[in-house]
Enzyme design. Structure first.
Site, PDB file in Angstrom:
ATOM      1  N   ALA A 173       0.860  -1.249  -0.207  1.00  0.00           N
ATOM      2  CA  ALA A 173       0.098  -0.109   0.158  1.00  0.00           C
ATOM      3  C   ALA A 173       0.817   1.151  -0.192  1.00  0.00           C
ATOM      4  O   ALA A 173       1.843   1.130   0.890  1.00  0.00           O
ATOM      5  CB  ALA A 173      -0.827   0.001   1.152  1.00  0.00           C
ATOM      6  N   LYS A 174       0.587   2.100  -0.756  1.00  0.00           N
ATOM      7  CA  LYS A 174       1.125   3.520  -0.915  1.00  0.00           C
ATOM      8  C   LYS A 174       0.522   4.514  -0.134  1.00  0.00           C
ATOM      9  O   LYS A 174      -0.278   5.189  -0.494  1.00  0.00           O
ATOM     10  CB  LYS A 174       1.389   3.853  -2.267  1.00  0.00           C
TER      11      LYS A 174
END
Length: 318
Positions: free
Chosen positions: A160-161
């Site tokens: 996940a960014k």
């Protein structure tokens, strides 16, 4: 690197003046890091300004939001349209860096409130130069292995960014700069190589290109994926595998990839010279192929370039 302010930001479906794109100090994301974002580049090409792998970036934005249960509230097509719009309305004919972001805003406070705060969504665009400094593309940079490790897979999801994930990156990068390096490299929890503070990493030995796999706490970088595909198409062997730390010292070439960093050679690690201490031939060739996508020298047969109609400019609505 300072932000070169432009005129408008797309904010919750409307264009607003740059200085008015503000949020409340009690926004959930400010206190708990509950935001997901993307870094995207637009390039000036012979056919006009085009955004590189826009749909893939937007897909990752929605993937990150899914992991953190953030309801973006807009469709991927609307986000794509917003990205094209902010490039056009700000007249960024020479290309741009784009920052789409979705975050939990002002509402209930608490780590996991009973009622989710509203989600705010914004897309900004501005001109941004070489992330690791002028000349780094050819000369390379000096880096160190950080004393701070990357997050373990069962603590924070590395794929996940998300803003909160970058607290680790800040520690890695700040330590490196304090010690006189351009950037730091974090190790995975098992002691193998993971990635830079904000970049994926590639190591070349005897003509074979190695890069850590997803299980080694790396972000699934769009530029990382681009380089893997282009390298294999050019005939190079690419292995996604565990990399021991000492391989950084024994490598013939090492380089970073990322939307901001693009393809940046590494000339030394922990003051140990990599190869000949300058950009190596494979790195240089991959740069040539990569940047050729934007000059027309490399055919865009995958449809990675998303054109922007620069004449399609509308008046801000808020």
């Amino acid at each position: 690197m300072p932000i070169n302010a432009t005129q408008f930001i797309w904010f919750n479906g409307k264009l607003v003046p740059w200085e008015k794109a503000t949020v409340h100090v009690l926004s959930h994301a400010l206190h708990y890091g509950s935001s997901v974002f993307e870094g995207v580049r637009a390039y000036a090409t012979p056919g006009g300004v085009a955004i590189f792998r826009l749909r893939d970036h937007t897909r990752r934005l929605f993937d990150s939001a899914k992991i953190y249960r953030i309801d973006v509230g807009f469709s991927p097509e609307q986000i794509n349209a917003a990205c094209r719009e902010v490039v056009a309305v700000n007249g960024l004919h020479n290309g741009a860096y784009l920052r789409p972001v979705a975050f939990r805003g002002y509402g209930e406070i608490g780590v996991a409130p009973k009622i989710d705060p509203p989600v705010d969504v914004a897309v900004a665009a501005w001109e941004w130069g070489k992330y690791l400094g002028a000349g780094s593309e050819a000369e390379g940079v000096d880096v160190c292995v950080s004393s701070w490790q990357r997050v373990a897979p069962n603590t924070l999801p590395a794929l996940a960014k998300a803003a909160g994930n970058y607290l680790s990156s800040q520690l890695i990068s700040m330590e490196a700069k304090r010690l006189g390096f351009a950037e730091g490299i974090g190790l995975a929890p098992d002691g193998t190589v993971s990635e830079g503070a904000g970049e994926n990493l590639f190591v070349i030995r005897d003509g074979v290109i190695h890069t850590p796999g997803f299980a080694h706490s790396v972000l699934g970088g769009i530029t990382r994926d681009t380089v893997i595909q282009l390298a294999r198409e050019a005939g190079y062997e690419v292995r996604e595998t565990a990399i021991p730390r000492e391989m950084l010292y024994l490598a013939d070439e090492v380089f970073f990839t990322g939307t901001a960093a693009e393809i940046t050679p590494i000339r030394s690690v922990d003051r140990i010279t990599v190869g000949a201490g300058r950009r190596g031939p494979i790195t240089e060739n991959l740069q040539k192929i990569f940047f050729g996508l934007f000059t027309g020298a490399t055919p865009d047969h995958r449809g990675w370039l998303d054109p922007v109609e620069m004449t399609a400019r509308r008046v801000a609505t808020a």
